[in-house]
Design an enzyme around this catalytic site. Structure first.
Site, PDB file in Angstrom:
ATOM      1  N   SER A   1     -26.856 -33.994   7.017  1.00  0.00           N
ATOM      2  CA  SER A   1     -26.280 -33.500   5.751  1.00  0.00           C
ATOM      3  C   SER A   1     -26.658 -32.039   5.529  1.00  0.00           C
ATOM      4  O   SER A   1     -27.466 -31.724   4.659  1.00  0.00           O
ATOM      5  CB  SER A   1     -26.715 -34.371   4.576  1.00  0.00           C
ATOM      6  OG  SER A   1     -28.103 -34.600   4.551  1.00  0.00           O
TER       7      SER A   1
ATOM      8  N   GLY B   1     -36.779 -36.381  13.111  1.00  0.00           N
ATOM      9  CA  GLY B   1     -37.469 -37.650  12.894  1.00  0.00           C
ATOM     10  C   GLY B   1     -36.968 -38.425  11.695  1.00  0.00           C
ATOM     11  O   GLY B   1     -37.621 -39.367  11.246  1.00  0.00           O
ATOM     12  N   LYS B   2     -35.795 -38.079  11.191  1.00  0.00           N
ATOM     13  CA  LYS B   2     -35.258 -38.743   9.994  1.00  0.00           C
ATOM     14  C   LYS B   2     -35.104 -40.249  10.202  1.00  0.00           C
ATOM     15  O   LYS B   2     -35.569 -41.059   9.391  1.00  0.00           O
ATOM     16  CB  LYS B   2     -33.889 -38.144   9.627  1.00  0.00           C
ATOM     17  CG  LYS B   2     -33.881 -36.672   9.337  1.00  0.00           C
ATOM     18  CD  LYS B   2     -32.503 -36.180   8.971  1.00  0.00           C
ATOM     19  CE  LYS B   2     -31.481 -36.393  10.069  1.00  0.00           C
ATOM     20  NZ  LYS B   2     -31.800 -35.668  11.314  1.00  0.00           N
TER      21      LYS B   2
ATOM     22  N   THR C   1      -2.930  -3.060  -9.649  1.00  0.00           N
ATOM     23  CA  THR C   1      -3.519  -4.013  -8.705  1.00  0.00           C
ATOM     24  C   THR C   1      -3.414  -3.494  -7.277  1.00  0.00           C
ATOM     25  O   THR C   1      -2.493  -2.748  -6.941  1.00  0.00           O
ATOM     26  CB  THR C   1      -2.836  -5.385  -8.808  1.00  0.00           C
ATOM     27  OG1 THR C   1      -1.446  -5.256  -8.489  1.00  0.00           O
ATOM     28  CG2 THR C   1      -2.957  -5.937 -10.221  1.00  0.00           C
ATOM     29  N   PRO C   2      -4.349  -3.916  -6.410  1.00  0.00           N
ATOM     30  CA  PRO C   2      -4.381  -3.398  -5.038  1.00  0.00           C
ATOM     31  C   PRO C   2      -3.189  -3.867  -4.217  1.00  0.00           C
ATOM     32  O   PRO C   2      -2.639  -4.942  -4.432  1.00  0.00           O
ATOM     33  CB  PRO C   2      -5.684  -3.971  -4.461  1.00  0.00           C
ATOM     34  CG  PRO C   2      -6.476  -4.430  -5.640  1.00  0.00           C
ATOM     35  CD  PRO C   2      -5.488  -4.803  -6.683  1.00  0.00           C
TER      36      PRO C   2
ATOM     37  N   VAL D   1       0.842  -1.200   0.000  1.00  0.00           N
ATOM     38  CA  VAL D   1       0.000   0.000   0.000  1.00  0.00           C
ATOM     39  C   VAL D   1       0.877   1.250   0.000  1.00  0.00           C
ATOM     40  O   VAL D   1       1.905   1.303   0.689  1.00  0.00           O
ATOM     41  CB  VAL D   1      -0.922   0.000   1.242  1.00  0.00           C
ATOM     42  CG1 VAL D   1      -1.800   1.250   1.249  1.00  0.00           C
ATOM     43  CG2 VAL D   1      -1.765  -1.249   1.271  1.00  0.00           C
ATOM     44  N   ASP D   2       0.494   2.253  -0.781  1.00  0.00           N
ATOM     45  CA  ASP D   2       1.175   3.552  -0.838  1.00  0.00           C
ATOM     46  C   ASP D   2       2.576   3.494  -1.431  1.00  0.00           C
ATOM     47  O   ASP D   2       3.384   4.404  -1.227  1.00  0.00           O
ATOM     48  CB  ASP D   2       1.263   4.199   0.567  1.00  0.00           C
ATOM     49  CG  ASP D   2      -0.104   4.601   1.092  1.00  0.00           C
ATOM     50  OD1 ASP D   2      -0.987   4.887   0.263  1.00  0.00           O
ATOM     51  OD2 ASP D   2      -0.289   4.605   2.322  1.00  0.00           O
TER      52      ASP D   2
ATOM     53  N   HIS E   1      -3.395  -3.813  -0.619  1.00  0.00           N
ATOM     54  CA  HIS E   1      -3.866  -4.368   0.643  1.00  0.00           C
ATOM     55  C   HIS E   1      -3.934  -5.886   0.581  1.00  0.00           C
ATOM     56  O   HIS E   1      -4.324  -6.473  -0.428  1.00  0.00           O
ATOM     57  CB  HIS E   1      -5.258  -3.820   0.980  1.00  0.00           C
ATOM     58  CG  HIS E   1      -5.206  -2.497   1.685  1.00  0.00           C
ATOM     59  ND1 HIS E   1      -5.099  -2.399   3.050  1.00  0.00           N
ATOM     60  CD2 HIS E   1      -5.240  -1.229   1.223  1.00  0.00           C
ATOM     61  CE1 HIS E   1      -5.080  -1.112   3.397  1.00  0.00           C
ATOM     62  NE2 HIS E   1      -5.165  -0.391   2.299  1.00  0.00           N
TER      63      HIS E   1
ATOM     64  N   LEU F   1     -32.997 -31.399  10.446  1.00  0.00           N
ATOM     65  CA  LEU F   1     -32.315 -31.081  11.697  1.00  0.00           C
ATOM     66  C   LEU F   1     -32.250 -32.297  12.607  1.00  0.00           C
ATOM     67  O   LEU F   1     -33.027 -33.249  12.466  1.00  0.00           O
ATOM     68  CB  LEU F   1     -33.052 -29.946  12.409  1.00  0.00           C
ATOM     69  CG  LEU F   1     -33.048 -28.572  11.726  1.00  0.00           C
ATOM     70  CD1 LEU F   1     -34.022 -27.636  12.429  1.00  0.00           C
ATOM     71  CD2 LEU F   1     -31.642 -27.985  11.728  1.00  0.00           C
TER      72      LEU F   1
END
Length: 647
Positions: A559, A490-491, A128-129, A50-51, A131, A486
């Site tokens: 899942s 009851g899966k 290009t930046p 930077v700078d 940071h 969840l």
């Protein structure tokens, strides 16, 4: 009567100065386009911390090459006064930093591309930046560059981002490096300071395998050694920055010496009498009569003709976009690679590669991503990283994942074999990106090192009794019925009822339950996001093998991620995957809390618990949804069986 007399508003070219000016402008434009048509193009980036003055340098290049219009210059002078430029001069960075946030903060955020030209060459430069959080933007800008200008503030010397960007530049295969030591005017144009920085950088460059670089002392603000030699630094005898840019080699010239490669972008079939294969030649040369090979199939033929809009060519080379026709009817489609028959590239489905992770969310080993390489898109998974690179110390750190801007070496597996070359030899066939399948966001950039040896040693073994024979013996259609929801929804209860009912009907089934699988196959996995992904990957592979045996497979797993459920769906045959969303509100599931897990999670005793401190991504279009608030387990099971048998 003349045309002017018929129409008094018509301009007279002999007397009307405006008409003459317009004509001259048109002539100037034509002359400009003609002059620049055959010039070579150099793509380069500016990078660093930077700078360090990247935007100022580009603005100075535009100014010195007369690429700024008068109205732009007036606006630039006005804006420079408003921001209070050092010394009261022009703030050249304002030519490049176009975003409001960039001007407010005085930094570069996005990649800015600018065009300029000299008498010798055309240029496209990417600012290009600096940071660290915008490292991914820097990688984007560097991916197509022939040369990199790495800037260093003479007052600051070699910084962390200097090392990071230098490592990335070298990693991306850019071999023409300029070390521009900027702001020399602020250190009194000191040769000692220049030599000190060059020595520090040389030590680091050797550590990362950078073969060479050209150090140039400059001042972007004052213009020293940019387009003309500086009188303030008579001790420097090297080229100016612009002079070096005009003479630097471009990648296209190197690619001409490689064997012929052309990824197929499009099958050109305007009518029944013509079939050609269009694309841009990535490397080498080709001529009618040349023997070629189509990969990955390996089929061979000869080039019949090289077709372009302007007519057939006697030869084509790297960088040209053409359509090839073949002497024989050979199957070839988008994503295939046409190569020289006697010098083909490799084909494999497992690789070692370097990844630069570019997404806020961490990489999840085992998660399926889309991998785009050349013109081909395949499904790929990343295994656990071999190591992450500490760019500052160059240490290899043990790591199970990669975070934003992290660089690591990993193994990658694709769902089918693809043609490739090592990135160091051919970036077009060795560079790739990973894309999130759900959001289509680019999450990583990668560079292939080599194919894993095991990818060449593993082959499909032909068997006489296939999945169709197994299914016919059992008189049923194989399927995976995937229950998701969840914890406490009851899966397992519903899946167990479904299996009992199917068993009573004489169906051949097997139930894979989440808890049971973790006692054996997946006992080594925890409950982090990465481990959850691997848990489902393994279960999906087992389920697929069981359907090959002709079974109806029932799975009961939370899942939580759509991507992994999609992964299992994709490995199954069409119509053999039924997603069942056991839809139970969180408060209802938590009230049940049969296993006491929610209570532990709320107390902070159970980390990464779905619904509490780990997300659950509900299915968007499941084949079956059962609401366990309004339906009993028996009713839910009957609904699932009805849908399964109705296929």
């Amino acid at each position: 009567m003349s045309a002017t007399e018929k129409n008094p508003t018509t301009k007279n070219p002999a007397t009307d100065p405006v008409y003459v000016t317009d004509a001259l402008i048109a002539q100037d434009i034509d002359a400009y386009l003609t002059a620049h048509q055959h010039k070579t193009m150099l793509r380069f980036i500016t990078c660093g911390s930077v700078d360090d003055g990247k935007s100022t340098l580009i603005g100075r290049l535009l100014y010195d090459t007369k690429m700024i219009f008068e109205d732009q210059l007036s606006a630039l002078e006005r804006d420079s006064k408003s921001v209070g430029t050092q010394g009261g001069g022009i703030d050249f960075a304002l030519l490049v930093d176009g975003l409001a946030a960039e001007r407010e903060q005085g930094i570069t955020i996005d990649v800015a591309y600018r065009f300029f030209a000299t008498e010798k060459r055309k240029f496209i430069v990417a600012d290009t930046p600096g940071h660290e959080q915008y490292t991914r933007n820097m990688v984007t800008g560097a991916s197509t560059a022939d040369l990199a200008v790495i800037l260093i503030d003479a007052r600051q010397g070699v910084l962390t981002q200097t090392r990071r960007h230098s490592y990335l530049v070298n990693l991306l295969g850019i071999r023409n490096i300029v070390l521009a030591i900027n702001k020399m005017d602020l250190v009194g144009y000191s040769q000692d300071r220049f030599d000190e920085i060059v020595q520090d950088y040389t030590t680091f460059a050797r550590q990362i395998g950078m073969e060479s670089f050209l150090p140039v002392p400059i001042s972007g603000l004052q213009g020293d050694n940019i387009a003309s030699r500086s009188n303030a630094m008579p001790w420097y005898q090297g080229p100016t920055l612009l002079g070096h840019l005009e003479e630097a080699p471009v990648n296209t010239s190197r690619m001409l010496d490689l064997p012929f490669r052309m990824p197929v972008q499009w099958v050109n079939r305007p009518n029944l009498d013509f079939r050609g294969f269009a694309g841009q030649i990535g490397a080498g040369r080709v001529a009618p009569g040349d023997a070629i090979r189509v990969l990955p199939s390996g089929r061979t033929t000869h080039v019949k003709s090289i077709v372009t809009f302007d007519g057939d060519l006697p030869e084509a080379q790297a960088g040209q976009s053409v359509t090839l026709t073949f002497a024989d009817e050979v199957d070839c489609s988008r994503g295939d690679v046409i190569v020289a028959a006697d010098s083909p590239c490799e084909v494999a489905d497992q690789f070692e590669a370097t990844l630069v992770w570019m997404e806020e969310a961490e990489m999840l080993p085992g998660r399926p991503y889309l991998l785009k390489i050349g013109t081909q898109v395949v499904t790929a998974t990343v295994t656990e990283p071999k190591y992450e690179v500490n760019v500052n110390t160059l240490e290899h750190l043990a790591s199970k994942t990669l975070g934003l801007n992290a660089i690591g070496v990993v193994n990658i597996s694709t769902d089918r074999a693809i043609p490739f070359e090592a990135y160091a030899e051919n970036p077009d066939l060795g560079g790739f990106i990973l894309i999130d399948r759900m959001t289509n966001a680019t999450v990583a950039a990668g560079m292939i090192h080599f194919a894993l040896r095991r990818s060449q040693n593993i082959h499909w073994q032909a068997v006489d009794i296939n999945r169709e024979a197994h299914a016919a013996q059992k008189a049923q259609k194989p399927a995976v019925v995937w229950f998701t929801g969840l914890s406490g929804s009851g899966k397992s209860t519903i899946a167990n009822l479904v299996e009992k009912k199917l068993h009573a009907m004489g169906r051949h089934t097997f139930l894979l339950d989440g808890d049971n699988v973790r006692h054996g196959l997946n006992r080594d996995l925890g409950f982090t996001d990465a481990d959850r992904v691997e848990n489902i990957r393994r279960v999906g592979e087992v389920a697929r093998l069981m359907t090959d045996a002709g079974l109806i497979v029932l799975t009961a797993f939370i899942s939580p991620f759509r991507a992994e459920r999609r992964m299992v769906r994709d490995v199954m045959a069409e119509g053999e995957f039924l997603e069942v969303h056991v839809d139970t509100p969180l408060d209802v599931a938590e009230a049940r809390d049969v296993k006491g897990l929610y209570k532990k999670a709320r107390a902070g005793q159970l980390k990464n618990f779905t619904g509490i401190d780990s997300p659950y991504e509900a299915p968007e279009a499941p084949e079956i949804t059962v609401d366990t608030v309004s339906l009993s387990p028996e009713e839910a099971a009957d609904r699932v069986i009805a849908a399964l048998l109705a296929r």
